[in-house]
Design a protein around this motif. Structure first.
Motif, PDB file in Angstrom:
ATOM      1  N   ARG A 121      28.980  -1.128  23.830  1.00 40.67           N
ATOM      2  CA  ARG A 121      27.807  -1.796  24.697  1.00 40.67           C
ATOM      3  C   ARG A 121      26.718  -1.735  25.462  1.00 40.67           C
ATOM      4  NH1 ARG A 121      32.652  -4.229  27.476  1.00 40.67           N
ATOM      5  NH2 ARG A 121      34.486  -4.207  26.905  1.00 40.67           N
ATOM      6  N   ASP A 122      26.503  -0.558  25.631  1.00 36.91           N
ATOM      7  CA  ASP A 122      25.439  -0.358  25.885  1.00 36.91           C
ATOM      8  C   ASP A 122      24.061  -0.575  25.480  1.00 36.91           C
ATOM      9  OD1 ASP A 122      26.187   1.127  27.931  1.00 36.91           O
ATOM     10  OD2 ASP A 122      25.355   3.029  27.517  1.00 36.91           O
ATOM     11  N   SER A 123      24.490  -0.361  23.701  1.00 39.50           N
ATOM     12  CA  SER A 123      23.448  -1.371  23.140  1.00 39.50           C
ATOM     13  C   SER A 123      23.484  -2.339  22.856  1.00 39.50           C
ATOM     14  CB  SER A 123      24.079  -0.414  21.615  1.00 39.50           C
ATOM     15  OG  SER A 123      23.428  -1.428  20.397  1.00 39.50           O
ATOM     16  N   PHE A 124      24.051  -3.277  22.957  1.00 36.28           N
ATOM     17  CA  PHE A 124      24.700  -4.304  22.863  1.00 36.28           C
ATOM     18  C   PHE A 124      23.803  -5.198  24.708  1.00 36.28           C
ATOM     19  CE2 PHE A 124      26.646  -4.610  19.944  1.00 36.28           C
ATOM     20  CZ  PHE A 124      27.126  -6.303  19.004  1.00 36.28           C
ATOM     21  N   GLN A 125      24.374  -4.391  25.688  1.00 38.29           N
ATOM     22  CA  GLN A 125      23.073  -4.348  26.919  1.00 38.29           C
ATOM     23  C   GLN A 125      22.105  -4.583  26.857  1.00 38.29           C
ATOM     24  OE1 GLN A 125      24.829  -6.508  28.979  1.00 38.29           O
ATOM     25  NE2 GLN A 125      23.326  -6.356  30.232  1.00 38.29           N
ATOM     26  N   GLU A 126      21.480  -3.515  25.812  1.00 36.77           N
ATOM     27  CA  GLU A 126      19.324  -3.619  25.605  1.00 36.77           C
ATOM     28  C   GLU A 126      19.444  -4.823  25.198  1.00 36.77           C
ATOM     29  OE1 GLU A 126      18.972  -0.338  23.580  1.00 36.77           O
ATOM     30  OE2 GLU A 126      19.527   1.303  25.358  1.00 36.77           O
ATOM     31  N   ARG A 127      20.302  -5.460  23.995  1.00 40.22           N
ATOM     32  CA  ARG A 127      19.717  -5.990  22.935  1.00 40.22           C
ATOM     33  C   ARG A 127      19.574  -7.703  24.345  1.00 40.22           C
ATOM     34  NH1 ARG A 127      23.086  -9.197  18.319  1.00 40.22           N
ATOM     35  NH2 ARG A 127      22.453 -11.095  18.795  1.00 40.22           N
ATOM     36  N   ILE A 128      20.566  -7.290  25.056  1.00 35.70           N
ATOM     37  CA  ILE A 128      21.163  -8.574  25.744  1.00 35.70           C
ATOM     38  C   ILE A 128      19.559  -9.147  27.008  1.00 35.70           C
ATOM     39  CG2 ILE A 128      22.347  -9.681  27.700  1.00 35.70           C
ATOM     40  CD1 ILE A 128      25.161  -8.979  25.907  1.00 35.70           C
ATOM     41  N   ILE A 129      18.987  -7.882  27.453  1.00 34.40           N
ATOM     42  CA  ILE A 129      18.294  -7.688  27.928  1.00 34.40           C
ATOM     43  C   ILE A 129      16.660  -7.880  28.059  1.00 34.40           C
ATOM     44  CG2 ILE A 129      16.332  -6.389  29.156  1.00 34.40           C
ATOM     45  CD1 ILE A 129      19.753  -4.374  30.124  1.00 34.40           C
ATOM     46  N   LEU A 130      16.913  -7.553  26.276  1.00 33.65           N
ATOM     47  CA  LEU A 130      15.876  -8.006  26.494  1.00 33.65           C
ATOM     48  C   LEU A 130      15.628  -9.633  26.205  1.00 33.65           C
ATOM     49  CD1 LEU A 130      12.926  -7.511  23.739  1.00 33.65           C
ATOM     50  CD2 LEU A 130      14.547  -7.388  22.224  1.00 33.65           C
ATOM     51  N   LEU A 131      16.499  -9.768  25.243  1.00 38.37           N
ATOM     52  CA  LEU A 131      17.072 -11.712  24.954  1.00 38.37           C
ATOM     53  C   LEU A 131      16.859 -12.109  26.745  1.00 38.37           C
ATOM     54  CD1 LEU A 131      20.116 -12.399  22.391  1.00 38.37           C
ATOM     55  CD2 LEU A 131      17.858 -12.925  22.274  1.00 38.37           C
ATOM     56  N   ASP A 132      17.338 -12.161  27.299  1.00 37.43           N
ATOM     57  CA  ASP A 132      16.914 -12.811  28.423  1.00 37.43           C
ATOM     58  C   ASP A 132      15.500 -12.185  28.985  1.00 37.43           C
ATOM     59  OD1 ASP A 132      19.128 -13.318  29.335  1.00 37.43           O
ATOM     60  OD2 ASP A 132      20.113 -11.346  30.116  1.00 37.43           O
ATOM     61  N   GLU A 133      14.613 -11.413  28.829  1.00 33.32           N
ATOM     62  CA  GLU A 133      13.111 -11.751  28.990  1.00 33.32           C
ATOM     63  C   GLU A 133      12.645 -12.535  28.069  1.00 33.32           C
ATOM     64  OE1 GLU A 133      12.832  -6.871  28.409  1.00 33.32           O
ATOM     65  OE2 GLU A 133      13.149  -6.339  30.458  1.00 33.32           O
ATOM     66  N   THR A 134      12.779 -12.830  27.282  1.00 34.60           N
ATOM     67  CA  THR A 134      12.692 -13.629  26.192  1.00 34.60           C
ATOM     68  C   THR A 134      12.316 -14.874  25.927  1.00 34.60           C
ATOM     69  OG1 THR A 134      12.748 -11.471  24.122  1.00 34.60           O
ATOM     70  CG2 THR A 134      12.103 -13.959  23.366  1.00 34.60           C
ATOM     71  N   VAL A 135      13.520 -15.127  26.642  1.00 33.40           N
ATOM     72  CA  VAL A 135      13.779 -16.652  27.200  1.00 33.40           C
ATOM     73  C   VAL A 135      12.975 -16.841  28.413  1.00 33.40           C
ATOM     74  CG1 VAL A 135      15.567 -17.987  28.490  1.00 33.40           C
ATOM     75  CG2 VAL A 135      16.180 -16.610  26.044  1.00 33.40           C
ATOM     76  N   LYS A 136      12.837 -15.971  29.541  1.00 33.97           N
ATOM     77  CA  LYS A 136      12.050 -16.228  30.715  1.00 33.97           C
ATOM     78  C   LYS A 136      10.534 -16.609  30.020  1.00 33.97           C
ATOM     79  CE  LYS A 136      15.182 -13.903  33.630  1.00 33.97           C
ATOM     80  NZ  LYS A 136      15.083 -12.730  34.273  1.00 33.97           N
ATOM     81  N   ALA A 137       9.836 -15.490  29.775  1.00 30.16           N
ATOM     82  CA  ALA A 137       8.618 -14.988  29.357  1.00 30.16           C
ATOM     83  C   ALA A 137       7.966 -17.022  27.955  1.00 30.16           C
ATOM     84  CB  ALA A 137       8.247 -14.725  27.746  1.00 30.16           C
ATOM     85  N   SER A 138       9.318 -17.002  27.458  1.00 33.09           N
ATOM     86  CA  SER A 138       8.856 -18.123  26.846  1.00 33.09           C
ATOM     87  C   SER A 138       9.665 -20.191  27.970  1.00 33.09           C
ATOM     88  CB  SER A 138      10.250 -18.379  25.837  1.00 33.09           C
ATOM     89  OG  SER A 138       9.894 -18.337  24.619  1.00 33.09           O
ATOM     90  N   GLN A 139      10.042 -19.398  28.947  1.00 37.77           N
ATOM     91  CA  GLN A 139       9.870 -20.783  30.168  1.00 37.77           C
ATOM     92  C   GLN A 139       8.793 -20.261  30.366  1.00 37.77           C
ATOM     93  OE1 GLN A 139      13.741 -20.201  31.873  1.00 37.77           O
ATOM     94  NE2 GLN A 139      15.097 -21.213  30.303  1.00 37.77           N
ATOM     95  N   LEU A 140       8.430 -19.513  31.036  1.00 37.59           N
ATOM     96  CA  LEU A 140       7.581 -19.542  31.510  1.00 37.59           C
ATOM     97  C   LEU A 140       5.872 -20.132  30.808  1.00 37.59           C
ATOM     98  CD1 LEU A 140       7.057 -15.843  33.731  1.00 37.59           C
ATOM     99  CD2 LEU A 140       7.579 -18.694  34.731  1.00 37.59           C
ATOM    100  N   GLY A 141       6.462 -20.056  29.823  1.00 40.30           N
ATOM    101  CA  GLY A 141       4.696 -19.691  28.519  1.00 40.30           C
ATOM    102  C   GLY A 141       4.929 -21.422  28.590  1.00 40.30           C
ATOM    103  N   ILE A 142       6.113 -22.268  28.636  1.00 39.36           N
ATOM    104  CA  ILE A 142       6.441 -24.444  28.649  1.00 39.36           C
ATOM    105  C   ILE A 142       6.033 -24.453  29.275  1.00 39.36           C
ATOM    106  CG2 ILE A 142       8.135 -25.802  28.296  1.00 39.36           C
ATOM    107  CD1 ILE A 142       9.733 -23.541  26.685  1.00 39.36           C
ATOM    108  N   ASP A 143       6.157 -24.135  30.684  1.00 42.57           N
ATOM    109  CA  ASP A 143       5.775 -24.557  32.229  1.00 42.57           C
ATOM    110  C   ASP A 143       4.271 -24.342  32.360  1.00 42.57           C
ATOM    111  OD1 ASP A 143       8.087 -24.822  32.727  1.00 42.57           O
ATOM    112  OD2 ASP A 143       8.668 -22.926  34.060  1.00 42.57           O
ATOM    113  N   GLY A 144       3.779 -24.049  31.728  1.00 40.13           N
ATOM    114  CA  GLY A 144       2.681 -23.672  32.022  1.00 40.13           C
ATOM    115  C   GLY A 144       1.327 -24.611  30.627  1.00 40.13           C
ATOM    116  N   ARG A 145       2.359 -24.642  29.540  1.00 35.30           N
ATOM    117  CA  ARG A 145       1.516 -25.526  28.219  1.00 35.30           C
ATOM    118  C   ARG A 145       1.352 -26.834  28.784  1.00 35.30           C
ATOM    119  NH1 ARG A 145      -1.212 -24.329  24.108  1.00 35.30           N
ATOM    120  NH2 ARG A 145      -0.330 -22.063  23.740  1.00 35.30           N
ATOM    121  N   ARG A 146       2.751 -27.354  29.716  1.00 35.25           N
ATOM    122  CA  ARG A 146       3.411 -28.423  30.131  1.00 35.25           C
ATOM    123  C   ARG A 146       2.398 -28.465  31.215  1.00 35.25           C
ATOM    124  NH1 ARG A 146       8.483 -27.903  30.882  1.00 35.25           N
ATOM    125  NH2 ARG A 146       9.230 -28.941  29.405  1.00 35.25           N
TER     126      ARG A 146
END
Length: 220
Positions: A121-146
């Motif tokens: 579970r801990d191993s998957f949780q690390e992957r999930i946290i990384l995915l969440d951070e990647t999604v947030k970074a992409s959303q911020l980048g899109i907002d700035g680009r827009r």
């Protein structure tokens, strides 16, 4: 001497008669294998015992002339665009199958590697946290680009309202920003898809983990 002459004549007649006797059999075989072809031409069904050159690429039905039964269905030939699309679809299917197989091997190895369920579970949780951070970074980048794109469009609109031409530099910049925005949005869609299946991947890995542990109760 007369007997020898009679035998020679008989042999000669037999040799001459053999091709004649075989001819009907050969003709009969040809007749048995004869086919009829049916295809659509100008919205109408056309049939014949020979396929014209202009109908070779058309969809057709082949029928036995002897039995009247359909022996073969031939689809129409694909256009160049359809062949490219079919090849792309086949490559995509192969890639998806390979990715799925790789995922299964990865999950299997993970389930084999962890001594406890919590480690898994801990191993998957690390992957999930990384995915969440990647999604947030992409959303911020899109907002700035827009916001950048909107600012450029506002400048172009003001120029047009002032009866001034939009400069090539500004137009090129708008086009570039728009392309980058589309690219980032596509990336975000893929990231969101990966995040949406992460929980399902964890559930599947846990199920396999429990199954393997149940088959080998003495190993942890």
């Amino acid at each position: 001497m007369n007997r020898l002459h009679t035998l020679l004549v008989s042999a000669l007649l037999l040799a001459l008669a053999t091709p004649l006797a075989a001819a009907p059999t050969k003709d009969k075989a040809k007749q048995t294998n004869k086919k009829l072809y049916c295809w659509n031409e100008g919205g109408q069904k056309v049939c014949g015992d020979a396929l014209p050159a202009h109908a070779i690429d058309s969809a057709r039905t082949e029928i036995s002339a002897r039995s009247g039964l359909t022996t073969r269905q031939v689809d129409r030939a694909l256009t160049a665009e359809e062949r490219v699309a079919a090849e792309q679809a086949a490559r995509a299917a192969r890639s998806a199958a390979m990715a799925e197989e790789a995922r299964k091997r990865r999950d299997h190895a993970m389930a084999e590697s962890y001594a406890t369920e919590q480690e898994l579970r801990d191993s998957f949780q690390e992957r999930i946290i990384l995915l969440d951070e990647t999604v947030k970074a992409s959303q911020l980048g899109i907002d700035g680009r827009r916001q950048t794109l909107l600012s450029l469009l506002r400048r172009a609109g003001e120029a047009e309202l002032g009866a001034k031409p939009v400069s090539k530099t500004l137009a090129d910049n708008i086009r570039h920003q728009h392309e980058e925005l589309m690219h980032q949005q596509d990336m975000l869609k893929q990231q969101l898809l990966e995040r949406s299946v992460a929980d399902d991947d964890l559930a599947a890995a846990l199920e396999r983990y429990h199954g393997m542990k149940a088959r080998r109760p003495n190993q942890g």
